[in-house]
Motif scaffolding. Sequence first.
Motif, PDB file in Angstrom:
ATOM      1  N   THR A   1      23.295 -10.891   1.331  1.00 33.08           N
ATOM      2  CA  THR A   1      22.358 -11.963   1.711  1.00 33.08           C
ATOM      3  C   THR A   1      21.468 -12.249   0.502  1.00 33.08           C
ATOM      4  O   THR A   1      20.453 -11.578   0.310  1.00 33.08           O
ATOM      5  CB  THR A   1      21.492 -11.538   2.915  1.00 33.08           C
ATOM      6  N   PRO A   2      21.839 -13.190  -0.335  1.00 30.67           N
ATOM      7  CA  PRO A   2      21.061 -13.457  -1.549  1.00 30.67           C
ATOM      8  C   PRO A   2      19.664 -13.959  -1.212  1.00 30.67           C
ATOM      9  O   PRO A   2      19.457 -14.604  -0.185  1.00 30.67           O
ATOM     10  CB  PRO A   2      21.878 -14.527  -2.273  1.00 30.67           C
ATOM     11  N   PRO A   3      18.670 -13.652  -2.065  1.00 27.48           N
ATOM     12  CA  PRO A   3      17.296 -14.104  -1.812  1.00 27.48           C
ATOM     13  C   PRO A   3      17.194 -15.620  -1.884  1.00 27.48           C
ATOM     14  O   PRO A   3      17.828 -16.250  -2.731  1.00 27.48           O
ATOM     15  CB  PRO A   3      16.491 -13.437  -2.931  1.00 27.48           C
ATOM     16  N   PRO A   4      16.426 -16.231  -0.998  1.00 24.53           N
ATOM     17  CA  PRO A   4      16.276 -17.693  -1.002  1.00 24.53           C
ATOM     18  C   PRO A   4      15.529 -18.164  -2.254  1.00 24.53           C
ATOM     19  O   PRO A   4      14.749 -17.415  -2.839  1.00 24.53           O
ATOM     20  CB  PRO A   4      15.471 -17.969   0.265  1.00 24.53           C
ATOM     21  N   PRO A   5      15.748 -19.410  -2.672  1.00 23.37           N
ATOM     22  CA  PRO A   5      15.102 -19.942  -3.882  1.00 23.37           C
ATOM     23  C   PRO A   5      13.570 -19.867  -3.848  1.00 23.37           C
ATOM     24  O   PRO A   5      12.935 -19.597  -4.868  1.00 23.37           O
ATOM     25  CB  PRO A   5      15.581 -21.396  -3.915  1.00 23.37           C
TER      26      PRO A   5
ATOM     27  N   ASP B   1       7.988 -15.908   9.219  1.00 26.29           N
ATOM     28  CA  ASP B   1       7.226 -15.592  10.432  1.00 26.29           C
ATOM     29  C   ASP B   1       6.805 -14.128  10.549  1.00 26.29           C
ATOM     30  O   ASP B   1       6.470 -13.661  11.645  1.00 26.29           O
ATOM     31  CB  ASP B   1       8.017 -15.990  11.692  1.00 26.29           C
ATOM     32  N   VAL B   2       6.855 -13.397   9.435  1.00 25.03           N
ATOM     33  CA  VAL B   2       6.360 -12.010   9.438  1.00 25.03           C
ATOM     34  C   VAL B   2       4.878 -12.047   9.087  1.00 25.03           C
ATOM     35  O   VAL B   2       4.467 -12.721   8.138  1.00 25.03           O
ATOM     36  CB  VAL B   2       7.132 -11.148   8.418  1.00 25.03           C
TER      37      VAL B   2
ATOM     38  N   ASN C   1      18.873  -8.087   7.468  1.00 19.27           N
ATOM     39  CA  ASN C   1      19.276  -9.200   6.609  1.00 19.27           C
ATOM     40  C   ASN C   1      18.173 -10.255   6.462  1.00 19.27           C
ATOM     41  O   ASN C   1      18.412 -11.337   5.937  1.00 19.27           O
ATOM     42  CB  ASN C   1      20.542  -9.866   7.170  1.00 19.27           C
ATOM     43  N   LYS C   2      16.995  -9.925   6.966  1.00 21.31           N
ATOM     44  CA  LYS C   2      15.884 -10.887   6.965  1.00 21.31           C
ATOM     45  C   LYS C   2      14.862 -10.516   5.883  1.00 21.31           C
ATOM     46  O   LYS C   2      14.352  -9.392   5.861  1.00 21.31           O
ATOM     47  CB  LYS C   2      15.218 -10.892   8.341  1.00 21.31           C
TER      48      LYS C   2
ATOM     49  N   ILE D   1      15.348  -0.861   6.139  1.00 19.24           N
ATOM     50  CA  ILE D   1      14.345  -1.577   5.342  1.00 19.24           C
ATOM     51  C   ILE D   1      14.665  -1.345   3.858  1.00 19.24           C
ATOM     52  O   ILE D   1      14.758  -0.203   3.406  1.00 19.24           O
ATOM     53  CB  ILE D   1      12.911  -1.091   5.638  1.00 19.24           C
ATOM     54  N   TYR D   2      14.828  -2.447   3.141  1.00 19.08           N
ATOM     55  CA  TYR D   2      15.075  -2.366   1.701  1.00 19.08           C
ATOM     56  C   TYR D   2      13.794  -2.773   0.951  1.00 19.08           C
ATOM     57  O   TYR D   2      13.143  -3.755   1.297  1.00 19.08           O
ATOM     58  CB  TYR D   2      16.203  -3.319   1.284  1.00 19.08           C
TER      59      TYR D   2
END
Length: 691
Positions: A473-477, A398-399, A500-501, A459-460
Amino acid sequence: MKDSVDLEVTPTVAPVSNNATHAHTHGEHDHHSTESHGHAHTQMMIFGKNTELYFSLICGSLLGIGFGLSFITGISSWIPTSFSIAACCFGGFFTAREALQTIAKGGFEIDFLMLVAAIGAGILGKWQEGALLLFLFSLGHALEHYAMEKARKSISALADLAPKTALLKRDGATVEVKIEQLKAGDLIVVRPNTKIAADGIVIQGNSSVNQAPITGESVPVDKQPVENPDIDLKKADQLEAKYKVFSGSINGNGSLEVMVSRIASDSTISRLVKMVNEAQTQKSPTQQFTDRFQRYFVPAVLILVILLCGAFLVIDEPFSKSFYRAMAVLVAASPCALAISTPSAVLSGVACAAKMGVLIKGGRPLEDLGMLTAIAFDKTGTLTEGKPRLTHVVPMNDVSENDLLKMAVAVEALSDHPLAKAIVRDGKQRLGNVDIPAAENLEAVLGKGIKATLQQESIYVGNLVLFESLGDTPPPPALTTKVRELEAGGNTTMIIRAGNKYAGIIAVMDTPREEAKAALTALKELGIRRMIMLTGDNQQVADAVAKEIGMSEAWGSLLPEEKVAAIRKLGKEEHKVAMVGDGVNDAPAMANSTVGIAMGAAGSDVALETADIALMGDKLQLLPFAIGLSREARRIIKQNLWISLGMVALLIPLTITGLASIGPAVVAHEGSTLVVVLNALRLLAYKQKNR
């Protein structure tokens, strides 16, 4: 006639020192130095620069009058003979002058053969035939110089590009000075619609500049002030084209202030003029063949002539007839057309190429270029733009795309990494006039990315390995799959996470040149069998770029020494191979190729010095033009060889058997020479088909 065309062009720009690295200098051409026939006639200027032509026409007029008087009965035979002798004096003046100057230096050339033949005809009382010989020979010489002047003017026009003076800004005022007085670091003012007086960097003002005289670019290039006016002038070559200007280019409607980066004698146009002049002295393989041929052929002709002079001892004929036949053979066998055939074509080809923004350093690369069967290309800066561009913005969770770009631009603005600068530049362009909040507290994270604070949130920005290493928080598939997809297409990806988003992905890539695909297609149509990309980038990136531009072979992950090995391998597999690069890190590979070709060589010392052929503009489409020109030059050289050798092969037996006398032999001989020269001059008007 001469065995080379020595048309030294004196630049109107500041004088340039000689480059001792070239194998051939004018001094090596014994009877073709600046004192030889190409220039000797300028020492006597009764009728100006066309004195030799006028002398030839006077010779022809006297010959015609004498010939007419010979049919009038009742007048002494000495009257028409006197006109013929006078004709010989005018027709033979420059021929004798040249022959005597050459003999005084211990040399020997074709002019001497013609003079001996004319004197022999006079000894036999054949003054009219001797005058005809000298008339046609001198007329051929004069018309040859007149025709070759057109080629010389094409080259000297380069030197006339630079203006003689510049407007120097000093203590707030401008003063007009000669360009030779300019020093590196001086500020000059360039008014609208005037020529730029020096190579330099734009410090103030915006304008479009016509660089066609230097680089061959048909569209004016927009110029703007450099961001850091205190830049080290030694690094001026490394700046983008929009900040640099060249001497001799033409300013558009805006005023510019330019900091001089090179003195006049070292400007791009000055070095271009110098190298074009040097290129005239570099002999092609065909010219080397004709030189070797003449080395053995001329002594053989002299021996034959001596034997023919003694023919009366073995056959029943008077000495006068044997001597006349020998003189006719001497005229027929003089290889004038052969001597001029290759140099005239090389000169015309080099001049035509220079006019279009291609510097060809002599006859060897001009001929070799037309025989290429394979071309190897460096990727970065040659097939691609040479600078990364923002290619993909992929928002998630939703960004919005704008919000993702704002995060990326804000954080990357704190970094001086080249990829960060590309993201900031292109991101701002996409966002337009939107306000971008300022980030702070930049820090590196595990050497794989960066972190900053934006509006009290961490911000990373980094690669996939960074976020897999963080472990929180691992990246989603879905994100991982998209990253792999983008990287398979040759992109460099950066993941952006706010707290964490995961906000999304941005990708950058060194994109292919717009003209790359069309240029490669044109090369295929010219019959180039193999085109190979050589790059230090990984194979995945190499394959992606190759696929986009339509190149069948891409060799990735190559170190500089591995590029050299690749060129050597190609050289064994193909007849002739070229290496196209930027002339700096590709110099070793260029040196090991048949022809080294530098892209965007204008203003670059290294590119101009290392390459056999330099494309002055940063334009790939100049390459098909240069290859097409080379092939046309090779066709014309072959035609000239057939014409010249064919005429000699035809005339020698005809004169030996007595079927052709001196008169017809002279007409055929000098006619073939003019045909060869005019045929070569067709190259000046060469235009690439469908260009």
